[in-house]
Design a protein around this motif. Structure first.
Motif, PDB file in Angstrom:
ATOM      1  N   LEU B  70      41.179  44.304  33.461  1.00  0.00           N
ATOM      2  CA  LEU B  70      41.484  43.402  34.575  1.00  0.00           C
ATOM      3  C   LEU B  70      40.206  42.782  35.146  1.00  0.00           C
ATOM      4  N   PHE B  71      39.142  43.558  35.199  1.00  0.00           N
ATOM      5  CA  PHE B  71      37.880  43.046  35.753  1.00  0.00           C
ATOM      6  C   PHE B  71      37.270  41.990  34.826  1.00  0.00           C
ATOM      7  N   GLU B 218      26.743  36.918  39.679  1.00  0.00           N
ATOM      8  CA  GLU B 218      26.736  36.952  41.142  1.00  0.00           C
ATOM      9  C   GLU B 218      27.665  38.060  41.664  1.00  0.00           C
ATOM     10  N   THR B 219      27.212  38.752  42.674  1.00  0.00           N
ATOM     11  CA  THR B 219      27.985  39.890  43.174  1.00  0.00           C
ATOM     12  C   THR B 219      28.363  39.751  44.643  1.00  0.00           C
ATOM     13  N   MET B 220      27.345  39.603  45.495  1.00  0.00           N
ATOM     14  CA  MET B 220      27.579  39.750  46.935  1.00  0.00           C
ATOM     15  C   MET B 220      28.511  38.672  47.491  1.00  0.00           C
ATOM     16  N   ALA B 221      28.204  37.424  47.163  1.00  0.00           N
ATOM     17  CA  ALA B 221      29.015  36.321  47.709  1.00  0.00           C
ATOM     18  C   ALA B 221      30.452  36.438  47.227  1.00  0.00           C
ATOM     19  N   VAL B 222      30.617  36.855  45.975  1.00  0.00           N
ATOM     20  CA  VAL B 222      31.965  36.986  45.407  1.00  0.00           C
ATOM     21  C   VAL B 222      32.702  38.146  46.074  1.00  0.00           C
ATOM     22  N   GLN B 223      31.989  39.257  46.214  1.00  0.00           N
ATOM     23  CA  GLN B 223      32.599  40.445  46.822  1.00  0.00           C
ATOM     24  C   GLN B 223      33.164  40.128  48.221  1.00  0.00           C
ATOM     25  N   GLY B 228      39.017  42.428  46.318  1.00  0.00           N
ATOM     26  CA  GLY B 228      38.822  43.767  45.764  1.00  0.00           C
ATOM     27  C   GLY B 228      40.056  44.497  45.262  1.00  0.00           C
ATOM     28  N   ALA B 229      41.166  43.790  44.983  1.00  0.00           N
ATOM     29  CA  ALA B 229      42.357  44.489  44.476  1.00  0.00           C
ATOM     30  C   ALA B 229      42.145  44.866  43.004  1.00  0.00           C
ATOM     31  N   VAL B 230      42.468  46.110  42.659  1.00  0.00           N
ATOM     32  CA  VAL B 230      42.144  46.594  41.310  1.00  0.00           C
ATOM     33  C   VAL B 230      43.361  47.006  40.489  1.00  0.00           C
ATOM     34  N   SER B 231      44.548  46.986  41.109  1.00  0.00           N
ATOM     35  CA  SER B 231      45.670  47.591  40.381  1.00  0.00           C
ATOM     36  C   SER B 231      46.475  46.603  39.544  1.00  0.00           C
ATOM     37  N   HIS B 232      46.556  45.350  39.981  1.00  0.00           N
ATOM     38  CA  HIS B 232      47.355  44.363  39.235  1.00  0.00           C
ATOM     39  C   HIS B 232      46.669  43.008  39.287  1.00  0.00           C
ATOM     40  N   PHE B 233      47.190  42.078  38.470  1.00  0.00           N
ATOM     41  CA  PHE B 233      46.760  40.685  38.591  1.00  0.00           C
ATOM     42  C   PHE B 233      47.734  40.000  39.542  1.00  0.00           C
ATOM     43  N   GLY B 238      45.600  35.362  44.714  1.00  0.00           N
ATOM     44  CA  GLY B 238      45.686  36.750  45.153  1.00  0.00           C
ATOM     45  C   GLY B 238      44.339  37.439  45.015  1.00  0.00           C
ATOM     46  N   PRO B 239      44.193  38.609  45.655  1.00  0.00           N
ATOM     47  CA  PRO B 239      42.917  39.327  45.560  1.00  0.00           C
ATOM     48  C   PRO B 239      42.672  39.874  44.158  1.00  0.00           C
ATOM     49  N   GLY B 240      41.427  40.053  43.819  1.00  0.00           N
ATOM     50  CA  GLY B 240      41.062  40.578  42.498  1.00  0.00           C
ATOM     51  C   GLY B 240      39.708  41.252  42.572  1.00  0.00           C
ATOM     52  N   ALA B 241      39.181  41.603  41.412  1.00  0.00           N
ATOM     53  CA  ALA B 241      37.858  42.248  41.361  1.00  0.00           C
ATOM     54  C   ALA B 241      37.190  41.890  40.044  1.00  0.00           C
ATOM     55  N   THR B 242      35.930  41.544  40.095  1.00  0.00           N
ATOM     56  CA  THR B 242      35.185  41.233  38.869  1.00  0.00           C
ATOM     57  C   THR B 242      34.353  42.455  38.458  1.00  0.00           C
ATOM     58  N   LEU B 243      33.736  42.373  37.304  1.00  0.00           N
ATOM     59  CA  LEU B 243      32.894  43.488  36.849  1.00  0.00           C
ATOM     60  C   LEU B 243      31.792  43.776  37.854  1.00  0.00           C
ATOM     61  N   THR B 244      31.149  42.719  38.336  1.00  0.00           N
ATOM     62  CA  THR B 244      30.013  42.933  39.253  1.00  0.00           C
ATOM     63  C   THR B 244      30.481  43.496  40.593  1.00  0.00           C
ATOM     64  N   THR B 245      31.563  42.953  41.148  1.00  0.00           N
ATOM     65  CA  THR B 245      32.002  43.431  42.465  1.00  0.00           C
ATOM     66  C   THR B 245      32.499  44.870  42.380  1.00  0.00           C
ATOM     67  N   GLN B 246      33.101  45.237  41.237  1.00  0.00           N
ATOM     68  CA  GLN B 246      33.613  46.594  41.136  1.00  0.00           C
ATOM     69  C   GLN B 246      32.491  47.598  40.911  1.00  0.00           C
ATOM     70  N   ILE B 247      31.432  47.161  40.228  1.00  0.00           N
ATOM     71  CA  ILE B 247      30.260  48.043  40.103  1.00  0.00           C
ATOM     72  C   ILE B 247      29.705  48.311  41.501  1.00  0.00           C
TER      73      ILE B 247
END
Lengths: 254, 292
Positions: B70-71, B218-223, B228-233, B238-247
């Motif tokens: 998903l990330f 890029e991490t901070m601005a995106v975060q 930060g939703a991690v369970s579904h698309f 809708g909210p989501g999470a990228t590789l950088t924001t989840q790290i």
């Protein structure tokens, strides 16, 4: 070239750590303000000790201390100290549910709250509020407040669409600005622009003793710590300033 | 050989030594960084399975469910949105600045772009919270935190960098070529579309790659605006999470020394390899085209 060498040597001497002992305190971000307030006067009284404080979360603090990279861990979750570490409670800290005023909700039952966080209630109208979609603002996994809510309400990680915010302040801001929002925060600050919800008719402010949602922050430090670390740990676990930071003292963890 | 010549040669040898040591240091640090990531990632992949981790979408770090599909999807979507939004505007700004604007407009525009490219990412994130999130919410498109908000913030962030580099690429087209094209009867639009853009394509692609690398990492601005939703698309709004924001988010629950910390190394390595692969592949095409 000699000037470069001289400059490097001078810089090295200036940056050398010297003979001062260094203590690292690390852990829950929600406790760093309190820790800073205790550390500053303690460090003034112990001029030969340098104290570094950093957040990063309870897990980060706990694992850093276990690995010897930190001396004291600040945690709002419980870890098993075994025989290698000391554990001291700092008191208890309320976890309050906050809502955007546009939700039209002031009081919720515990079971309704559970259904809200399970995603079974999608519109505040279902609870007698306004015709407004429910939007949840939560803390990330590893937050003490999230652990309290998850445990008290039986909320799983696979919940409905949630906006995750990394700090109490960010949760408050998101709830303030988002119609239909509900979230939770640690501490009993009077947050502007949000409603602190009553649960089962109980308001935390009116009867803190009856409030059911509390985090139990703790500190941990190694049994074989230096006397300076032990002294600072005692200062942190016994400071009367705890009440100024939302911690209720004189209670025993469950 | 006189004394001055000998002294000059000695000085040159010293500086060459300094340069060699500095270069070696850079490669050593980079090698060490990659080695740490690879070791952590291999250990993790051996335990959890490569395909399972890459293609799955269950993320519960404390329960040991560590699938990052998903990330990867969210990272690709946010980056693609940002590039799609930034590219047309960036090229337009570059063409205006290099070919259309007068002297003072050029100076002011260049100053603004330079200033904007130096703004820290957290300031862009703050702008996203203050303007983009309420704006999207005001349109009735959800809570405002989501992939589109992140794409918009990211687009604004990479626009100055892309514009400045594209500007330079367009300026590199020789003046004679413009004159020849116009003398042959091309109007300004034809000159830009048929001559300037194709001739500066190598430089534009380099600008694209630089902007892409900045967007993916890029991490901070995106975060701050992603949700930060991690369970579904939950869709683009809708909210989501990228590789950088989840790290960033899960560094707190998976610190060094904790079980499953390797998944963070794995995610960082996926990001590193993804960017290297993209820029490497496209970079080869750019080098193939050469100078105009």
């Amino acid at each position: 070239m000699m000037w470069l060498l001289r400059t490097l040597v001078a810089a090295g001497l200036l940056l050398a750590p010297g003979s001062r002992q260094a203590i690292t305190v690390m852990g829950a971000t929600s406790l760093t303000a309190y820790a800073r307030a205790v550390i500053e006067p303690w460090a003034r009284a112990h001029a030969n000790v340098q104290v570094a404080l950093s957040g990063g979360g309870s897990y980060a603090g706990w694992y850093a201390m276990k690995a010897g990279q930190a001396d004291i861990a600040l945690c709002d979750l419980r870890f098993d100290p075994g025989t290698a570490f000391y554990e001291r409670g700092l008191g208890k800290m309320p976890v309050l549910f906050i809502a955007n005023p546009s939700d039209g909700i002031r009081n919720v039952s515990r079971s309704s709250l559970r259904r809200v966080f399970h995603g079974q209630i999608k519109n505040w109208r279902e609870l007698g509020g306004r015709n407004q979609l429910v939007r949840m603002v939560v803390r990330p996994v590893g937050s003490g407040a999230r652990a309290v809510v998850a445990q008290s309400l039986g909320v799983s990680a696979d919940g409905p669409a949630q906006v995750v915010q990394l700090s109490n302040g960010a949760v408050v801001r998101a709830v303030q600005e988002t119609p239909g929002a509900i979230g939770y925060v640690e501490g009993d600050h009077a947050w502007p622009g949000v409603i602190a919800l009553k649960v089962n008719g109980q308001s935390y402010q009116a009867k803190p003793g009856k409030w059911p949602f509390y985090a139990w922050p703790r500190i941990y430090w190694p049994v074989r710590a230096s006397s300076a670390v032990t002294s600072l740990a005692h200062a942190l676990s016994q400071s009367p300033r705890r009440s100024s930071f939302g911690l209720i003292t004189g209670v025993n963890p469950p | 050989m006189n004394i001055q010549e000998a002294s000059r040669r000695r000085s040159e040898r010293v500086w060459m030594g300094v340069v060699a040591v500095a270069s070696g240091l850079v490669f050593t640090v980079l090698g060490f960084l990659v080695a740490v990531l690879v070791m952590g990632a291999i250990g993790f992949a051996a335990q959890h399975g490569l395909v399972h981790t890459l293609l799955g979408a269950r993320w519960q770090p404390l329960a040991g469910r560590l699938q990052i599909g998903l990330f990867i999807v969210d990272s690709a979507l946010v980056t693609a949105l940002a590039m799609l939004l930034a590219l047309p505007f960036g090229i337009a700004v570059a063409i205006f600045g290099s070919l259309v604007a007068g002297a003072w407009e050029r100076t002011v525009l260049r100053w603004i772009l330079t200033l904007a490219s130096a703004v820290p990412s957290v300031a862009y994130g703050w702008w996203g919270l203050a303007v983009v999130v309420p704006g999207i919410r005001g349109l009735g498109l959800g809570a405002g935190y989501g992939l589109v908000s992140a794409g918009l913030v990211l687009a604004l962030m990479i626009l100055p960098t892309f514009s400045v580099l594209a500007w330079e690429a367009i300026l590199a087209v020789p003046e004679d070529w413009h004159q020849t094209s116009l003398a042959l009867g091309a109007n300004d639009d034809q000159n830009i579309i048929r001559l300037v853009l194709p001739a500066s394509m190598a430089g534009l692609q380099t600008a694209f790659l630089t902007a892409l690398a900045r967007a993916v990492g890029e991490t901070m601005a995106v975060q701050m605006v992603l949700g930060g939703a991690v369970s579904h698309f939950y869709g683009l709004f809708g909210p989501g999470a990228t590789l950088t924001t989840q790290i960033l988010t899960d560094m707190a629950v998976l610190p060094v020394g904790s079980p499953n910390h390797g998944v963070l190394d794995f995610m960082a390595l996926v990001l590193f390899l993804g960017v290297t692969l993209m820029t490497g592949t496209m970079g080869r095409q750019v080098r193939g085209r050469g100078r105009p």
